[in-house]
Design a protein around this motif. Structure first.
Motif, PDB file in Angstrom:
ATOM      1  N   GLY A  53     -16.617 -16.035  24.021  1.00  0.00           N
ATOM      2  CA  GLY A  53     -15.500 -16.715  24.019  1.00  0.00           C
ATOM      3  C   GLY A  53     -14.330 -16.502  23.783  1.00  0.00           C
ATOM      4  O   GLY A  53     -14.167 -15.233  23.781  1.00  0.00           O
ATOM      5  N   GLY A  54     -13.551 -17.237  23.316  1.00  0.00           N
ATOM      6  CA  GLY A  54     -11.910 -16.843  23.211  1.00  0.00           C
ATOM      7  C   GLY A  54     -11.877 -15.887  22.023  1.00  0.00           C
ATOM      8  O   GLY A  54     -11.251 -14.810  21.904  1.00  0.00           O
ATOM      9  N   PHE A  55     -12.710 -16.412  20.869  1.00  0.00           N
ATOM     10  CA  PHE A  55     -12.642 -15.433  19.490  1.00  0.00           C
ATOM     11  C   PHE A  55     -13.935 -14.821  19.372  1.00  0.00           C
ATOM     12  O   PHE A  55     -14.092 -13.824  18.853  1.00  0.00           O
ATOM     13  CB  PHE A  55     -12.745 -16.299  18.466  1.00  0.00           C
ATOM     14  N   ALA A  56     -14.993 -15.633  19.957  1.00  0.00           N
ATOM     15  CA  ALA A  56     -16.395 -15.194  19.377  1.00  0.00           C
ATOM     16  C   ALA A  56     -17.237 -14.590  20.332  1.00  0.00           C
ATOM     17  O   ALA A  56     -16.951 -14.460  21.664  1.00  0.00           O
ATOM     18  CB  ALA A  56     -17.224 -16.400  18.815  1.00  0.00           C
ATOM     19  N   ARG A  57     -18.153 -13.813  19.848  1.00  0.00           N
ATOM     20  CA  ARG A  57     -19.393 -13.263  20.556  1.00  0.00           C
ATOM     21  C   ARG A  57     -20.499 -14.086  20.048  1.00  0.00           C
ATOM     22  O   ARG A  57     -20.562 -14.055  18.832  1.00  0.00           O
ATOM     23  CB  ARG A  57     -19.482 -11.737  20.286  1.00  0.00           C
ATOM     24  N   CYS A  58     -21.362 -14.322  21.018  1.00  0.00           N
ATOM     25  CA  CYS A  58     -22.492 -15.231  20.463  1.00  0.00           C
ATOM     26  C   CYS A  58     -23.754 -14.318  20.881  1.00  0.00           C
ATOM     27  O   CYS A  58     -24.009 -13.892  22.029  1.00  0.00           O
ATOM     28  CB  CYS A  58     -22.393 -16.452  21.380  1.00  0.00           C
ATOM     29  N   TYR A  59     -24.352 -14.111  19.573  1.00  0.00           N
ATOM     30  CA  TYR A  59     -25.643 -13.433  19.852  1.00  0.00           C
ATOM     31  C   TYR A  59     -26.984 -14.250  19.262  1.00  0.00           C
ATOM     32  O   TYR A  59     -26.965 -15.165  18.598  1.00  0.00           O
ATOM     33  CB  TYR A  59     -25.772 -12.151  18.827  1.00  0.00           C
ATOM     34  N   GLY A  72     -25.843 -17.122  16.935  1.00  0.00           N
ATOM     35  CA  GLY A  72     -24.785 -17.043  16.067  1.00  0.00           C
ATOM     36  C   GLY A  72     -23.491 -16.717  16.698  1.00  0.00           C
ATOM     37  O   GLY A  72     -23.652 -15.642  17.473  1.00  0.00           O
ATOM     38  N   LYS A  73     -22.460 -17.543  16.311  1.00  0.00           N
ATOM     39  CA  LYS A  73     -21.184 -16.870  16.850  1.00  0.00           C
ATOM     40  C   LYS A  73     -20.517 -16.005  15.700  1.00  0.00           C
ATOM     41  O   LYS A  73     -20.392 -16.502  14.669  1.00  0.00           O
ATOM     42  CB  LYS A  73     -20.245 -18.171  16.873  1.00  0.00           C
ATOM     43  N   ILE A  74     -20.506 -14.964  16.186  1.00  0.00           N
ATOM     44  CA  ILE A  74     -19.759 -13.898  15.233  1.00  0.00           C
ATOM     45  C   ILE A  74     -18.215 -13.820  15.667  1.00  0.00           C
ATOM     46  O   ILE A  74     -18.096 -13.081  16.785  1.00  0.00           O
ATOM     47  CB  ILE A  74     -20.562 -12.585  15.343  1.00  0.00           C
ATOM     48  N   LEU A 121     -25.985 -21.624  14.910  1.00  0.00           N
ATOM     49  CA  LEU A 121     -26.221 -22.919  15.400  1.00  0.00           C
ATOM     50  C   LEU A 121     -27.559 -22.958  16.161  1.00  0.00           C
ATOM     51  O   LEU A 121     -28.252 -21.737  16.377  1.00  0.00           O
ATOM     52  CB  LEU A 121     -25.137 -22.952  16.649  1.00  0.00           C
ATOM     53  N   GLU A 122     -27.898 -23.874  16.545  1.00  0.00           N
ATOM     54  CA  GLU A 122     -29.142 -24.161  17.491  1.00  0.00           C
ATOM     55  C   GLU A 122     -28.849 -23.529  18.825  1.00  0.00           C
ATOM     56  O   GLU A 122     -28.004 -23.424  19.438  1.00  0.00           O
ATOM     57  CB  GLU A 122     -29.303 -25.746  17.813  1.00  0.00           C
ATOM     58  N   ASN A 123     -30.083 -22.571  19.051  1.00  0.00           N
ATOM     59  CA  ASN A 123     -30.189 -22.021  19.964  1.00  0.00           C
ATOM     60  C   ASN A 123     -30.337 -22.511  21.370  1.00  0.00           C
ATOM     61  O   ASN A 123     -31.273 -23.297  21.691  1.00  0.00           O
ATOM     62  CB  ASN A 123     -31.128 -20.623  20.027  1.00  0.00           C
ATOM     63  N   CYS A 124     -29.378 -22.392  22.434  1.00  0.00           N
ATOM     64  CA  CYS A 124     -29.641 -22.892  23.785  1.00  0.00           C
ATOM     65  C   CYS A 124     -29.729 -21.934  24.638  1.00  0.00           C
ATOM     66  O   CYS A 124     -28.848 -21.463  25.375  1.00  0.00           O
ATOM     67  CB  CYS A 124     -28.389 -23.668  24.152  1.00  0.00           C
ATOM     68  N   PRO A 125     -30.961 -21.342  25.091  1.00  0.00           N
ATOM     69  CA  PRO A 125     -31.355 -20.101  25.826  1.00  0.00           C
ATOM     70  C   PRO A 125     -31.005 -20.113  27.242  1.00  0.00           C
ATOM     71  O   PRO A 125     -30.734 -19.266  27.939  1.00  0.00           O
ATOM     72  CB  PRO A 125     -32.814 -19.733  25.480  1.00  0.00           C
TER      73      PRO A 125
HETATM   74  P1  ADP Z   1     -15.445 -19.592  21.476  1.00  0.00           P
HETATM   75  O1  ADP Z   1     -15.037 -20.649  20.479  1.00  0.00           O
HETATM   76  O2  ADP Z   1     -14.908 -18.233  20.999  1.00  0.00           O
HETATM   77  O3  ADP Z   1     -14.649 -19.942  22.779  1.00  0.00           O
HETATM   78  P2  ADP Z   1     -17.959 -20.532  22.432  1.00  0.00           P
HETATM   79  O4  ADP Z   1     -18.176 -21.389  21.408  1.00  0.00           O
HETATM   80  O5  ADP Z   1     -17.305 -21.100  23.677  1.00  0.00           O
HETATM   81  O6  ADP Z   1     -16.810 -19.526  21.552  1.00  0.00           O
HETATM   82  O7  ADP Z   1     -18.983 -19.479  22.827  1.00  0.00           O
HETATM   83  C1  ADP Z   1     -18.949 -18.298  23.674  1.00  0.00           C
HETATM   84  C2  ADP Z   1     -20.179 -18.567  24.629  1.00  0.00           C
HETATM   85  O8  ADP Z   1     -21.495 -18.184  23.810  1.00  0.00           O
HETATM   86  C3  ADP Z   1     -20.393 -19.727  25.392  1.00  0.00           C
HETATM   87  O9  ADP Z   1     -19.765 -19.808  26.588  1.00  0.00           O
HETATM   88  C4  ADP Z   1     -22.133 -19.616  25.526  1.00  0.00           C
HETATM   89  O10 ADP Z   1     -22.355 -18.873  26.697  1.00  0.00           O
HETATM   90  C5  ADP Z   1     -22.417 -18.850  24.459  1.00  0.00           C
HETATM   91  N1  ADP Z   1     -22.809 -19.855  23.288  1.00  0.00           N
HETATM   92  C6  ADP Z   1     -22.048 -20.529  22.387  1.00  0.00           C
HETATM   93  N2  ADP Z   1     -23.119 -21.302  21.469  1.00  0.00           N
HETATM   94  C7  ADP Z   1     -24.240 -21.193  22.038  1.00  0.00           C
HETATM   95  C8  ADP Z   1     -25.577 -21.733  21.661  1.00  0.00           C
HETATM   96  N3  ADP Z   1     -25.721 -22.416  20.460  1.00  0.00           N
HETATM   97  N4  ADP Z   1     -26.670 -21.222  22.300  1.00  0.00           N
HETATM   98  C9  ADP Z   1     -26.334 -20.298  23.370  1.00  0.00           C
HETATM   99  N5  ADP Z   1     -25.337 -20.037  23.597  1.00  0.00           N
HETATM  100  C10 ADP Z   1     -24.425 -20.205  23.033  1.00  0.00           C
END
Ligand code: ADP
Length: 317
Positions: A53-59, A72-74, A121-125
């Motif tokens: 995302g803008g700030f985060a990498r999500c793993y 996990g938004k890191i 966060l809850e995982n949304c695969p």
């Molecule tokens: P930011 O706040 O930095 O923009 P986001 O919340 O948009 O970050 O998360 C970045 C990306 O990570 C999303 O576009 C999505 O693809 C993935 N993501 C975010 N949250 C989840 C989640 N709970 N489960 C699965 N993927 C997620």
């Protein structure tokens, strides 16, 4: 500050890796990439990258105690060095942490170590509706009805908590393994403090920005209803309603309410979109009213969607 020293972690992780009965596919988890939350004494292994995302990498994060996988938004601390950036994260956490609804991504925990801030966060695969639309180009009307119903229910709940999401877009609509829709990312959200309060500005640019937000006339819950109209349009037609080649021209179209709905769209869907995209926010329906709209009550509404919808158009009876 978090103590990042791993505790007995290598042996625990390695035992899990070697355990043939473990139902988690450990191939995706790096036994050397350990994240430790000292506030709850929880150890996670980092897995696959889910998105950026803008700030985060999500793993994917595997909780070694419970054997559960989270998202996990890191966020690297170097990226949120400025006080207002940090403030934004704090606000996101503050607003999101108490929300509990079937169609809102569940907040699990928040902590930090020397390098990063973590939002678990809850995982949304099954990723987001952006990914789905990339594969599919457009969705069928019953599918849109099914996604929208869940979305509107989530927004109704959020509005009842006096929160405006302010960034409802396809990338923030996530799908879990059962193809249930969950709204995510409260990074631009805000709380309405008293009845009739109008917010003047947004820190950041919402994707489907409403005219009153753009013109800084004061905005409230109706800005989310506008975005719902844009989401519906985009899912049915594969592009947003006010899209042009330049941002400036798009903003001109938004403020002059210049968009058109092709003949291929049914009367029910067309009228739903038109109501959401009324220029005057006071003329738009509330989310409560949207739930009883003809769009939902007439026409086929699937109870759930098969995961094959991610790549192929379903054949409904
Ligand atoms: P930011 O706040 O930095 O923009 P986001 O919340 O948009 O970050 O998360 C970045 C990306 O990570 C999303 O576009 C999505 O693809 C993935 N993501 C975010 N949250 C989840 C989640 N709970 N489960 C699965 N993927 C997620």
């Amino acid at each position: 500050v978090n103590d990042t020293r791993p505790r007995h972690i290598d042996s625990r992780a390695r035992r899990k890796l070697a355990d043939p009965n473990n139902r988690i596919n450990m191939v995706h988890f790096d036994p050397n990439y350990i994240i430790y939350d000292s506030t709850t004494d929880t150890t996670y292994l980092r897995g696959r990258l889910l998105g950026k995302g803008g700030f985060a990498r999500c793993y994917e994060l595997l909780d070694l105690n419970s054997n559960k996988i989270y998202a996990g938004k890191i966020i690297a601390k170097t990226r949120i060095a400025k006080p207002h950036q940090r403030q934004k994260i704090v606000r996101e956490v503050e607003l999101h942490r108490d929300l509990k609804h079937k169609h809102v991504v569940e907040f699990h925990s928040y902590f930090e170590d020397d390098e990063n801030v973590y939002i678990v966060l809850e995982n949304c695969p099954r990723k987001s509706l952006v990914h789905m639309l990339k594969q599919r180009k457009v969705l069928t009307e019953p599918e849109v009805r099914c996604h929208l119903k869940q979305l509107v229910e989530a927004v109704k709940y959020v509005h009842n908590q006096n929160i405006i999401h302010r960034d409802l877009k396809l990338g923030n609509m996530l799908l879990n393994d059962h193809m249930e829709l969950k709204i995510a990312d409260f990074g631009l959200a805000t709380r309405i403090g008293y009845e009739g309060e109008k917010k003047m500005t947004v820190c950041g640019t919402p994707n489907y920005i409403a005219p009153e937000v753009l013109q800084k006339r004061g905005h409230s819950f109706e800005a989310d209803v506008w975005a719902l109209g844009c989401v519906t349009y985009a899912l049915l037609l594969g592009r947003p309603p006010f899209e042009t080649s330049t941002l400036k021209e798009t903003y001109v179209r938004i403020t002059s309410n210049n968009y058109s709905i092709p003949q291929t769209v049914s009367q029910g869907a067309k009228s739903f979109i038109q109501k959401c995209l009324r220029h005057d926010p006071d003329q738009r329906p509330t989310v409560e009213e949207l739930l009883s709209d003809d769009f939902f009550t007439s026409g086929f509404m699937p109870k759930s969607l098969p995961s094959t919808c991610c790549t192929n158009a379903p054949k409904f009876p």
